[in-house]
Design a protein around this motif. Structure first.
Motif, PDB file in Angstrom:
ATOM      1  N   PRO A  59       0.724  -1.117  -0.339  1.00  0.00           N
ATOM      2  CA  PRO A  59       0.057   0.315   0.185  1.00  0.00           C
ATOM      3  C   PRO A  59       0.336   0.985   0.038  1.00  0.00           C
ATOM      4  N   VAL A  60      -0.064   2.600  -0.770  1.00  0.00           N
ATOM      5  CA  VAL A  60       1.491   3.577  -0.412  1.00  0.00           C
ATOM      6  C   VAL A  60       0.614   4.374  -0.062  1.00  0.00           C
ATOM      7  N   PRO A  61       1.044   5.613   1.059  1.00  0.00           N
ATOM      8  CA  PRO A  61       0.092   6.468   1.430  1.00  0.00           C
ATOM      9  C   PRO A  61      -0.640   7.377   0.590  1.00  0.00           C
ATOM     10  N   VAL A  62      -2.010   8.061   0.343  1.00  0.00           N
ATOM     11  CA  VAL A  62      -2.465   9.018   0.108  1.00  0.00           C
ATOM     12  C   VAL A  62      -2.758  10.210   0.525  1.00  0.00           C
ATOM     13  N   GLU A  63      -2.086  10.039   1.333  1.00  0.00           N
ATOM     14  CA  GLU A  63      -2.570  11.500   2.675  1.00  0.00           C
ATOM     15  C   GLU A  63      -1.532  11.246   3.697  1.00  0.00           C
ATOM     16  N   ILE A  64      -0.510  12.118   3.577  1.00  0.00           N
ATOM     17  CA  ILE A  64      -0.314  11.878   4.943  1.00  0.00           C
ATOM     18  C   ILE A  64      -0.076  13.823   5.710  1.00  0.00           C
ATOM     19  N   ASN A  65      -0.455  13.776   7.273  1.00  0.00           N
ATOM     20  CA  ASN A  65      -1.118  15.125   7.278  1.00  0.00           C
ATOM     21  C   ASN A  65      -0.202  15.101   8.759  1.00  0.00           C
TER      22      ASN A  65
END
Length: 118
Positions: free
Chosen positions: A5-11
């Motif tokens: 899996p890959v990140p679609v959002e990082i906050n």
């Protein structure tokens, strides 16, 4: 071979010192700045072999000051203690998120052992 899996959002949530990551498989995780700092993939922390890993001490108050994208495969986290050499690949972030409980417990045990020796 199935792609990780890959990140679609990082906050980054500065008040809580938590990095929130949403992966493309609907997995969501919250990783503390301290956890990310002590498990930095850098050679400075991990060494070039597991036997060379350096226990990170006193990182309870560390914060993430910046998140820099590295191509389409990683982010570089800049920490308030000056550490900035680890590249957190998507695979590594997912591994950290998936194994958080075990890794955090292992770190806490190593810290306790370190301070009991003194």
């Amino acid at each position: 071979m199935v792609a990780a899996p890959v990140p679609v959002e990082i906050n980054y949530h500065q008040e809580q010192k938590l990095l929130k990551i949403n992966f493309n498989n609907n997995t969501e995780c919250m990783l503390s700045a301290e956890f990310l700092r002590v498990y930095s993939p850098s050679a400075e922390v991990q060494g070039h072999h597991p036997s060379e890993a350096v226990l990170q001490i006193g990182k309870e108050n560390v914060e993430i000051q910046a998140i820099e994208p590295v191509g389409n495969y990683a982010v570089k986290l800049i920490f308030s203690d000056g550490h900035n050499t680890g590249l957190y690949t998507w695979d590594y972030l997912y591994e950290l998120a998936s194994n958080y409980d075990i890794l955090w417990q292992d770190y806490q045990i190593k810290l306790k052992q370190h301070f009991e020796k003194k």
